[in-house]
Design a protein around this motif. Structure first.
Motif, PDB file in Angstrom:
ATOM      1  N   PHE A 135     -48.452 -56.990  -1.623  1.00  0.00           N
ATOM      2  CA  PHE A 135     -49.633 -57.316  -2.434  1.00  0.00           C
ATOM      3  C   PHE A 135     -49.320 -57.397  -3.929  1.00  0.00           C
ATOM      4  N   MET A 136     -48.227 -56.794  -4.359  1.00  0.00           N
ATOM      5  CA  MET A 136     -47.887 -56.811  -5.782  1.00  0.00           C
ATOM      6  C   MET A 136     -47.595 -58.248  -6.226  1.00  0.00           C
ATOM      7  N   PRO A 137     -48.305 -58.756  -7.232  1.00  0.00           N
ATOM      8  CA  PRO A 137     -48.093 -60.151  -7.661  1.00  0.00           C
ATOM      9  C   PRO A 137     -46.670 -60.383  -8.168  1.00  0.00           C
ATOM     10  N   ARG A 138     -45.998 -61.369  -7.605  1.00  0.00           N
ATOM     11  CA  ARG A 138     -44.587 -61.626  -7.911  1.00  0.00           C
ATOM     12  C   ARG A 138     -44.390 -62.209  -9.313  1.00  0.00           C
ATOM     13  N   ASN A 139     -45.251 -63.146  -9.681  1.00  0.00           N
ATOM     14  CA  ASN A 139     -45.026 -63.924 -10.910  1.00  0.00           C
ATOM     15  C   ASN A 139     -45.854 -63.426 -12.086  1.00  0.00           C
ATOM     16  N   TYR A 140     -46.370 -62.214 -11.976  1.00  0.00           N
ATOM     17  CA  TYR A 140     -47.179 -61.672 -13.074  1.00  0.00           C
ATOM     18  C   TYR A 140     -46.318 -61.480 -14.315  1.00  0.00           C
ATOM     19  N   GLN A 141     -46.766 -62.006 -15.434  1.00  0.00           N
ATOM     20  CA  GLN A 141     -46.056 -61.873 -16.700  1.00  0.00           C
ATOM     21  C   GLN A 141     -46.637 -60.706 -17.485  1.00  0.00           C
ATOM     22  N   GLY A 142     -45.928 -59.605 -17.525  1.00  0.00           N
ATOM     23  CA  GLY A 142     -46.416 -58.422 -18.217  1.00  0.00           C
ATOM     24  C   GLY A 142     -46.012 -57.158 -17.476  1.00  0.00           C
ATOM     25  N   GLU A 143     -46.476 -56.031 -17.977  1.00  0.00           N
ATOM     26  CA  GLU A 143     -46.111 -54.738 -17.402  1.00  0.00           C
ATOM     27  C   GLU A 143     -46.744 -54.545 -16.030  1.00  0.00           C
ATOM     28  N   LYS A 144     -45.952 -53.974 -15.125  1.00  0.00           N
ATOM     29  CA  LYS A 144     -46.445 -53.549 -13.812  1.00  0.00           C
ATOM     30  C   LYS A 144     -45.994 -52.110 -13.612  1.00  0.00           C
ATOM     31  N   TYR A 145     -46.682 -51.399 -12.716  1.00  0.00           N
ATOM     32  CA  TYR A 145     -46.384 -49.977 -12.565  1.00  0.00           C
ATOM     33  C   TYR A 145     -46.194 -49.599 -11.101  1.00  0.00           C
ATOM     34  N   LEU A 146     -45.412 -48.535 -10.935  1.00  0.00           N
ATOM     35  CA  LEU A 146     -45.199 -47.923  -9.628  1.00  0.00           C
ATOM     36  C   LEU A 146     -45.623 -46.459  -9.756  1.00  0.00           C
ATOM     37  N   VAL A 147     -46.425 -45.979  -8.828  1.00  0.00           N
ATOM     38  CA  VAL A 147     -46.947 -44.613  -8.912  1.00  0.00           C
ATOM     39  C   VAL A 147     -46.720 -43.889  -7.592  1.00  0.00           C
ATOM     40  N   CYS A 148     -46.178 -42.684  -7.700  1.00  0.00           N
ATOM     41  CA  CYS A 148     -46.017 -41.823  -6.522  1.00  0.00           C
ATOM     42  C   CYS A 148     -47.125 -40.777  -6.525  1.00  0.00           C
ATOM     43  N   ASN A 149     -47.824 -40.673  -5.414  1.00  0.00           N
ATOM     44  CA  ASN A 149     -48.908 -39.709  -5.272  1.00  0.00           C
ATOM     45  C   ASN A 149     -48.346 -38.411  -4.684  1.00  0.00           C
ATOM     46  N   SER A 150     -47.976 -37.483  -5.572  1.00  0.00           N
ATOM     47  CA  SER A 150     -47.526 -36.151  -5.150  1.00  0.00           C
ATOM     48  C   SER A 150     -48.630 -35.124  -5.371  1.00  0.00           C
ATOM     49  N   ASP A 151     -49.867 -35.588  -5.437  1.00  0.00           N
ATOM     50  CA  ASP A 151     -50.989 -34.676  -5.612  1.00  0.00           C
ATOM     51  C   ASP A 151     -51.433 -34.172  -4.243  1.00  0.00           C
ATOM     52  N   GLU A 152     -50.701 -33.221  -3.739  1.00  0.00           N
ATOM     53  CA  GLU A 152     -50.901 -32.731  -2.377  1.00  0.00           C
ATOM     54  C   GLU A 152     -51.958 -31.625  -2.380  1.00  0.00           C
ATOM     55  N   GLY A 153     -53.230 -32.022  -2.268  1.00  0.00           N
ATOM     56  CA  GLY A 153     -54.300 -31.045  -2.356  1.00  0.00           C
ATOM     57  C   GLY A 153     -55.046 -30.806  -1.054  1.00  0.00           C
ATOM     58  N   GLU A 154     -54.678 -31.531   0.010  1.00  0.00           N
ATOM     59  CA  GLU A 154     -55.361 -31.368   1.297  1.00  0.00           C
ATOM     60  C   GLU A 154     -55.041 -30.001   1.894  1.00  0.00           C
ATOM     61  N   PRO A 155     -56.036 -29.158   2.136  1.00  0.00           N
ATOM     62  CA  PRO A 155     -55.756 -27.837   2.719  1.00  0.00           C
ATOM     63  C   PRO A 155     -54.948 -27.948   4.011  1.00  0.00           C
ATOM     64  N   GLY A 156     -53.906 -27.135   4.082  1.00  0.00           N
ATOM     65  CA  GLY A 156     -53.017 -27.151   5.234  1.00  0.00           C
ATOM     66  C   GLY A 156     -51.777 -27.982   5.026  1.00  0.00           C
ATOM     67  N   THR A 157     -51.753 -28.809   3.974  1.00  0.00           N
ATOM     68  CA  THR A 157     -50.637 -29.722   3.742  1.00  0.00           C
ATOM     69  C   THR A 157     -49.686 -29.147   2.702  1.00  0.00           C
ATOM     70  N   CYS A 158     -48.417 -29.022   3.067  1.00  0.00           N
ATOM     71  CA  CYS A 158     -47.432 -28.482   2.124  1.00  0.00           C
ATOM     72  C   CYS A 158     -46.069 -29.131   2.338  1.00  0.00           C
ATOM     73  N   LYS A 159     -46.052 -30.386   2.747  1.00  0.00           N
ATOM     74  CA  LYS A 159     -44.812 -31.094   3.042  1.00  0.00           C
ATOM     75  C   LYS A 159     -44.200 -31.756   1.817  1.00  0.00           C
ATOM     76  N   ASP A 160     -45.044 -32.434   1.022  1.00  0.00           N
ATOM     77  CA  ASP A 160     -44.524 -33.182  -0.126  1.00  0.00           C
ATOM     78  C   ASP A 160     -43.845 -32.265  -1.135  1.00  0.00           C
ATOM     79  N   ARG A 161     -44.385 -31.082  -1.297  1.00  0.00           N
ATOM     80  CA  ARG A 161     -43.768 -30.163  -2.263  1.00  0.00           C
ATOM     81  C   ARG A 161     -42.372 -29.742  -1.826  1.00  0.00           C
ATOM     82  N   ASP A 162     -42.106 -29.759  -0.520  1.00  0.00           N
ATOM     83  CA  ASP A 162     -40.746 -29.450  -0.068  1.00  0.00           C
ATOM     84  C   ASP A 162     -39.785 -30.600  -0.363  1.00  0.00           C
ATOM     85  N   ILE A 163     -40.280 -31.829  -0.348  1.00  0.00           N
ATOM     86  CA  ILE A 163     -39.441 -32.960  -0.756  1.00  0.00           C
ATOM     87  C   ILE A 163     -39.109 -32.832  -2.240  1.00  0.00           C
TER      88      ILE A 163
END
Length: 421
Positions: free
Chosen positions: A68-96
């Motif tokens: 979905f990321m536009p290939r020919n976009y002229q300008g800044e683009k960003y990549l974001v990793c969601n490490s906001d692991e707030g779901e109760p019971g979830t503790c996997k991402d923090r181990d990575i």
């Protein structure tokens, strides 16, 4: 059981170091992409072939999202990793982040190359500062070694990664609320459309993936998408980290092939504590509908199997409850959490989550009325699907699941003013 892929450095004394990551093939996938001059189409084709779906909870196909990321976009683009692991019971991402941060960095660098992105952000949950520090140290190691920055590995490729510390708001796990937080604004979800691929961070095209999703990329590129897919089952490729908590003897994170029977995971976690009987399981984080133990013992841990059973894989957080658990009290605690974490932007969620909690609290404390149970279901139907983000659904599904399978306990509470168990 396959060898670990995502947490494949844990046998070292300091698995988080660049030195040890290189010993297990670290950054070979990035080097392959650059030396072979893999095209974006070729990279996306491998990711699609892997069957990798978003590991944050939604399960959206990763390769499709990247396209979905536009290939020919002229300008800044960003990549974001969601490490906001707030779901109760979830503790996997923090181990990575804690044990294998360079795999995340490599995965994001490959994604950045594929989508022609120069700047990335890793949004780290506010209650795991140790993980933020570990990521900062790993990024510095990667920069000094030429894996981040300008002219990466001597090629005409530039990408740098910045770690951003959140403050522990559950709603910032929703991707657009996360973007708002990075921008320095109140973390509240945005209306969609427009979607982040066209209007994301600072109004620029942005691709957002979960920590575990990015960390799966190096293996896929190095070994091939088909090999990753073949580890799992159809429509659920590869391995998955499951956080098993609750009433088990050995809670922890377990990396297993997708489609592994729940029965096997329970055995790996040491079985139900103190020899008690299994009563109920929340299979994918606290927002997923609960399932009775007898159903879960026959279920495999993949997207399709869990949906057929009446719940969802979600984040892969398995919460085990034994026969001593009062389901009314368990729901009271869950409902309180979603009431407290609602950002207040949408009326159905802001008012509805508080209403749900107050009713369940009343039932738990001997003040329930017979009509409360139908009222709870009516409330859920007027919350789920009527909010900007999925927090309303997250509040409603536990209530619906509990009343579907354990309505008798709620009725007993109302009639006898005390727990059934």
């Amino acid at each position: 059981m396959n060898a670990p892929i995502i947490l494949n450095t844990q046998h070292f004394d300091q698995p988080w170091t660049l030195e040890n990551y290189l010993k297990v093939g670290g950054y070979q996938a990035l080097r392959k992409v650059l030396t072979e001059k893999m095209s974006p189409d070729a990279i996306i084709a491998e990711v699609k072939a892997s069957g990798l779906r978003g590991r944050g909870g939604a399960g959206f196909p990763t390769g499709l999202k990247w396209s979905f990321m536009p290939r020919n976009y002229q300008g800044e683009k960003y990549l974001v990793c969601n490490s906001d692991e707030g779901e109760p019971g979830t503790c996997k991402d923090r181990d990575i982040l804690r044990y294998n941060p360079h795999m995340l960095i490599e995965g994001m660098a490959i994604a950045a190359y594929c989508m022609a992105v120069k700047t990335g952000y890793n949004y780290v949950h506010g209650e795991v500062f140790e993980c933020y520090e570990r990521m900062e140290a790993a990024c510095e190691e990667a920069r000094k070694a030429g894996y981040l920055g300008k002219n990466i590995l001597g090629f005409d490729f530039e990408f740098d990664l910045h770690n951003h510390m959140g403050y522990g708001a559950y709603v910032c796990g929703e991707e657009t609320a996360l973007l708002e937080s990075i921008e320095g604004k109140k973390g509240q979800p945005r209306f969609k459309p427009p979607f982040p691929a066209s209007f994301g961070l600072y109004g620029k095209p942005t691709t957002i993936n979960n920590t575990e999703t990015f960390a799966s990329i190096p293996y896929i590129i190095r070994e091939g998408g088909k090999k990753f897919a073949d580890i799992g089952v159809p429509n659920s490729g590869g391995v998955k980290l499951f956080s098993v908590s609750g009433h088990v003897n050995k809670p922890g994170n377990f990396e297993v092939p997708m489609g592994t029977p729940f029965r096997k995971l329970l055995e790996m976690a040491g079985g139900v504590r103190n020899g008690h009987k299994l009563k109920a399981v929340i299979p994918g984080g606290s927002s997923m509908p609960v399932l009775p133990g007898e159903i879960m013992m026959e279920v495999n841990m993949d997207y399709d199997a869990l949906q057929k059973a009446g719940s969802y894989l979600g984040s892969g957080a398995i919460i085990v409850m034994d026969e001593t658990t009062c389901m009314v009290k368990a729901l009271e605690r869950l409902s309180y959490f979603y009431h407290e974490e609602s950002c207040g932007q949408c009326t159905p969620c802001r008012e509805g989550t508080g209403w749900l909690y107050r009713i369940v609290h009343r039932i738990e404390h001997g003040e329930g009325r017979p009509e409360d149970l139908d009222l709870l279901l009516d409330l859920c139907n007027n919350i789920a699907g009527r909010t900007i983000c999925a927090l309303g659904d997250a509040a409603a599904w536990p209530v619906q699941g509990m009343l579907k399978h354990y309505r008798n306990e709620f009725e007993y509470h109302i009639e006898h003013k005390r727990c059934l168990v």
